[in-house]
Every structure is written in C-alpha cells, then in structure tokens.
Scaffold this motif. Structure first.
Motif, short mmCIF file in Angstrom:
data_model
loop_
_atom_site.label_atom_id
_atom_site.label_comp_id
_atom_site.label_asym_id
_atom_site.label_seq_id
_atom_site.Cartn_x
_atom_site.Cartn_y
_atom_site.Cartn_z
N GLU A 3 2.00 11.43 11.72
CA GLU A 3 0.93 10.42 11.65
C GLU A 3 0.60 10.07 10.21
N CYS A 4 0.59 11.06 9.32
CA CYS A 4 0.28 10.80 7.91
C CYS A 4 1.28 9.82 7.31
N PHE A 5 2.56 10.01 7.61
CA PHE A 5 3.60 9.14 7.05
C PHE A 5 3.37 7.68 7.45
N TRP A 6 3.07 7.46 8.72
CA TRP A 6 2.90 6.07 9.18
C TRP A 6 1.65 5.44 8.59
N MET A 7 0.61 6.25 8.37
CA MET A 7 -0.59 5.68 7.74
C MET A 7 -0.35 5.38 6.26
N VAL A 8 0.44 6.22 5.61
CA VAL A 8 0.79 5.95 4.21
C VAL A 8 1.64 4.70 4.11
N LEU A 9 2.55 4.54 5.06
CA LEU A 9 3.37 3.32 5.07
C LEU A 9 2.48 2.08 5.24
N ALA A 10 1.51 2.16 6.15
CA ALA A 10 0.59 1.04 6.36
C ALA A 10 -0.26 0.79 5.10
N ALA A 11 -0.71 1.87 4.46
CA ALA A 11 -1.52 1.73 3.25
C ALA A 11 -0.72 1.06 2.13
N ALA A 12 0.56 1.45 1.99
CA ALA A 12 1.40 0.85 0.96
C ALA A 12 1.62 -0.64 1.24
N PHE A 13 1.79 -0.98 2.50
CA PHE A 13 1.99 -2.39 2.87
C PHE A 13 0.75 -3.21 2.52
N ILE A 14 -0.44 -2.69 2.87
CA ILE A 14 -1.68 -3.42 2.59
C ILE A 14 -1.92 -3.52 1.08
N THR A 15 -1.57 -2.46 0.35
CA THR A 15 -1.68 -2.49 -1.11
C THR A 15 -0.80 -3.58 -1.70
N ASN B 270 -11.48 -7.33 -1.08
CA ASN B 270 -12.24 -6.11 -0.77
C ASN B 270 -11.70 -5.44 0.49
N VAL B 271 -11.35 -6.27 1.50
CA VAL B 271 -10.84 -5.71 2.76
C VAL B 271 -9.54 -4.95 2.52
N THR B 272 -8.66 -5.52 1.70
CA THR B 272 -7.36 -4.88 1.48
C THR B 272 -7.42 -3.71 0.50
N ILE B 273 -8.59 -3.46 -0.06
CA ILE B 273 -8.81 -2.21 -0.80
C ILE B 273 -9.49 -1.19 0.12
N ALA B 274 -10.47 -1.66 0.89
CA ALA B 274 -11.27 -0.74 1.70
C ALA B 274 -10.45 -0.06 2.81
N ILE B 275 -9.52 -0.80 3.41
CA ILE B 275 -8.75 -0.20 4.52
C ILE B 275 -7.83 0.94 4.03
#
Length: 305
Positions: A120-132, A150-155
């Motif tokens: 689960e951590c890997f997939w959330m990191v992948l999502a975080a990198a995409f949003i970044t 702000n939204v793309t920093i907060a998530i």
C-alpha cells in the motif's frame, strides 16, 4: 569548484531543512498505527518499515524539491537567486540527474515498506509523485492555478503521507488513517500559502496566479486562516466519535493546544497583513512548520502513551 563546494551545492539543492517534516510525519503516522486499536504486539519488526519509510519520505521530498527548482528556474532567478540553479552553481543536467535518481531510490524504498506483503505504501508514494509532477511540470503545472496549487500540495504532503506512514504498520483500508490524513491535508490546504506571500514578484512574472496574487494579500490571509484552526477541532471531535482510538484525554489536550496555536498564528497574519508580502519569510511560514512538528509529535504521544 572543490569537492566540498560541490557537496554543499548538492545539499543546498536538496533543501535539507524541508526533509525533516515528511520523515517525522511518516514516523508519527506509523506510531499512531502501532498504538491504534487493536494494539500491536511489540517486536522489532514493527520498527523496520517505519524507518525505511522515513528515509523514503525524505528522499521523495528531495526529488520533489528538485523538480520544482528545475521548472521554477526563471521564477527563482527573481525570488531565490542564491539557489544552486539560478546562481549558476549547478547545471540543469546535474539537477535532472539528482532528481530522477531520488525518485528511483524513493520508489525502491517504498516497495520494501510492505508489512505482511502489502504494498500500500508503494502505491501511495506513486500517487504522491504523480500529483507532485502535476504541481510543477507543464502542461498541467497547477502552481499557476490558484487553489489547485494548494490542493496538489495538501494531498501528497498531508493526506497521503499520513496514510502511507500508517500502512507501514497496519492496513490503510480503514477510516482512521484517512481521518488523520484529512486533518493534515486540510491544514496544508491553507497553510501552504504562507510561502507564497514573499514570492509574489517572481510568481507573477512566471504566470503563477497564487492566492495572494489573485485575491490580494489581506483577502488571501483571511481565506487561509480557517486552515490553522478548523482541522484541529477534528481531533477532539474524532476522539468523541471513536474514530481516533488513541488516548482520549491526550487527544483532547492536543486538539486544544493546536487550536490555540493556530489562533495565535492567525493573529500574527491578520494584525498587519501587508508585512506578509514584505518580509522575506514571514514568521507565519516558520510557525506553519512548527505547528506540523508539534501535531506530529503530539499524535505519536497520544497513541503510544
């Protein structure tokens, strides 16, 4: 350039003072998961994934900082001329190299944060990198788009960081980790604007319509003020509803402390809003980081004691 100068330049590019918050946030979230009901039986195996995850979170932030500096090159020539890229101490090729290697290392570390074989951590990191990436890189570059910046920093830095940290111990498939993430996400949704006040000149030249540019300094300060207070009222409310399963009275105290701290920062911002855009880094920006540290440590204690 000597070897020590080169190393100093790389460290400056990584912006080390910004790496503490994500690492601490990950460890704090893992600590809350250890103490959350049902409690975990203590063993050293509980510690290894959070440590790996904390290193991962810091390395991922290096990648995020690098990406932002690459695409903010022209803006930083005005706002942050002493940074490695605009000052000429580092070339774009080297900046790309550090950034891509940091992303790769973060992904590998995240893959190994897998208690019980869950990734689960890997997939959330992948999502975080995409949003970044959406935040910094054209054609999306949400940094240009007011509240969407702000939204793309907060998530990624609020919600996903906390849930990823929780997943280093327990599964993220529950309401409690997302409730915790929502508290930090709503805080950053407004608080992240504290960095935009001093950067208005360069951001305007670079076509970034941040909240202070779009609405003016005073109105933007009032707009973001609720984020310093309302999310922390969710702490005692969450304990009363049984959503947050840490120590009830410590959570009440933490909610009271953070709400009072947030009101104080609002007072600092709103008593003389014009100073927000004059001072290089307004005191509210420093308090934003301190509030995150206090909240992260407070949650860890409320769940472990």
């Amino acid at each position: 350039m000597t070897g020590s100068d080169r190393m100093r330049t790389v460290v400056d590019f990584a912006r080390p003072f910004t790496l503490i918050a994500p690492a601490l946030g990950f460890v704090s979230a893992a600590a809350t998961a250890i103490g959350a009901r049902p409690g975990e039986v203590w063993s050293w195996s509980l510690v290894v994934p959070p440590i790996l995850g904390a290193i991962m979170a810091a390395v991922l932030n290096v990648a995020s900082n690098g990406l932002n500096q690459i695409f903010d090159f022209e803006i930083d020539r005005i706002n942050k001329p002493k940074r490695p890229l605009p000052s000429g101490r580092m070339g774009l090729g080297e900046a790309w190299g550090i950034t891509l290697v940091s992303f790769a290392v973060a992904f590998v570390l995240a893959w190994f944060v897998a208690p019980g074989g869950r990734h689960e951590c890997f997939w959330m990191v992948l999502a975080a990198a995409f949003i970044t990436t959406l935040y910094s890189v054209p054609p999306f570059r949400t940094k240009r788009l007011g509240i969407w910046a702000n939204v793309t920093i907060a998530i990624p830095r609020g919600v996903l960081l906390k849930v990823a940290g929780w997943s280093a111990v327990k599964t993220a498939a529950g309401f409690e980790p997302w409730y915790l993430g929502a508290i930090f996400g709503l805080f950053l949704l407004g608080a992240t604007t504290t960095k935009d006040f001093a950067d208005m000149k360069g951001d305007a030249r670079g076509g970034c319509r941040t909240l202070p540019i779009r609405y003016g300094v005073t109105r933007a300060a009032w707009m973001i003020s609720p984020s310093f207070v309302l999310p922390f009222l969710m702490i005692p409310a969450g304990a009363w509803m049984g959503v947050l399963t840490g120590n009830f009275w410590l959570l009440q105290g933490l909610g009271l402390l953070m709400t009072a701290y947030g009101l104080y920062v609002c007072y600092l911002m709103l008593r003389q809003p014009d100073t927000l855009a004059v001072e290089e880094n307004h005191v509210s920006w420093a308090h934003m980081y301190r509030m995150m540290f206090v909240a992260q440590i407070g949650f860890a204690l409320a769940y472990l004691l």
